[in-house]
Design an enzyme around this catalytic site. Structure first.
Site, PDB file in Angstrom:
ATOM      1  N   ASP A  61       0.872  -1.166   0.000  1.00 51.47           N
ATOM      2  CA  ASP A  61       0.000   0.000   0.000  1.00 51.47           C
ATOM      3  C   ASP A  61       0.918   1.227   0.000  1.00 51.47           C
ATOM      4  OD1 ASP A  61      -2.321   1.731   0.588  1.00 51.47           O
ATOM      5  OD2 ASP A  61      -1.441   1.837   2.590  1.00 51.47           O
ATOM      6  N   ASP A  67      -0.186   5.143   0.964  1.00 50.41           N
ATOM      7  CA  ASP A  67      -0.466   6.077   2.051  1.00 50.41           C
ATOM      8  C   ASP A  67      -0.547   5.354   3.391  1.00 50.41           C
ATOM      9  OD1 ASP A  67      -0.850   8.475   0.371  1.00 50.41           O
ATOM     10  OD2 ASP A  67      -2.583   7.373  -0.376  1.00 50.41           O
TER      11      ASP A  67
END
Length: 229
Positions: free
Chosen positions: A20, A22
């Site tokens: 991922d 953020d």
């Protein structure tokens, strides 16, 4: 007297790691509560946003003009976040380690492609494939992770998904049949055993710095010398 031989447990193979962005590769800077309130309104946020509604899927039920306004608001918060973007501690070292072992690394984010391109340029590291919000369907649907596995020609059970969200990253990885690792810096999720089956990751770490030792301990890292990034 003969000494019994203990059979060694074969470690699963690992050929790729998907991150991922953020809150995982970058330090969290977006005030999601404020963004939800700006998009939904205070009253709707009180009944929906605080309950963990998936804002992207919720917006898709609106009319075209409402959707446009909502996406513009989200984009404003995301642009403001880019101004304060910082690399997560341990990310550079982990990526260098993966590169030294010729382990593929990809990226899946619900942020926009502009943010992904900015991340690549600012920190001088590239992830391939790097799927942004423009790829549909979003996490937690397994489609983006399965797309990366297909692009790599690697089975999903030889891939590790790392993220800071149970409902997006971990669920996406589990649905795709991959190994999953939750990055939980603050300990907000509690012990793994306390989590429900559909959100329980295989591993949980407090920082990306822990991932290298985790990989060495639990996986047989299979180098892909023909990798082309």
């Amino acid at each position: 007297m003969s000494i019994p031989v203990t059979a060694s447990v074969k470690k699963p193979s690992l050929r790729g790691v998907v991150f991922d962005m953020d809150g995982t590769l970058t330090v969290p800077v977006i005030d999601f509560a404020a963004m939800y309130r700006a998009v939904l309104g205070d009253d709707a946020y009180a009944s929906l946003g605080s309950g963990g509604v998936d804002i992207l899927h919720h917006i898709e039920t609106w009319g075209p003009l409402e959707q446009q306004k909502a996406y513009e608001t989200i984009a404003l918060f995301e642009r403001q976040g880019l101004d304060r973007l910082q690399i997560m501690p341990g990310a550079v070292e982990l990526c260098h380690y993966l590169d030294s072992r010729s382990i593929r690394r990809g990226l899946i984010t619900r942020n926009v492609k502009v943010a992904v391109d900015f991340f690549h340029q600012r920190f001088g590291m590239e992830f391939h494939p790097a799927l942004s919000r423009e790829f549909r369907p979003y996490k937690p649907d397994p489609a983006p992770l399965l797309h990366i596995c297909e692009a790599w020609d690697v089975p999903s059970h030889e891939v590790l998904m790392i993220g800071d969200s149970l409902k997006d990253d971990v669920v996406c990885g589990k649905r795709a049949g991959a190994f999953t690792c939750l990055l939980d810096e603050s300990g907000r999720y509690g012990p793994i055993d306390s989590l429900t089956d559909d959100t329980r990751p295989n591993f949980k770490v407090c920082s990306l710095s822990e991932v290298i030792s985790l990989l060495d301990a639990h996986f047989d890292l299979v180098s892909d010398v023909q990798k082309t990034d």
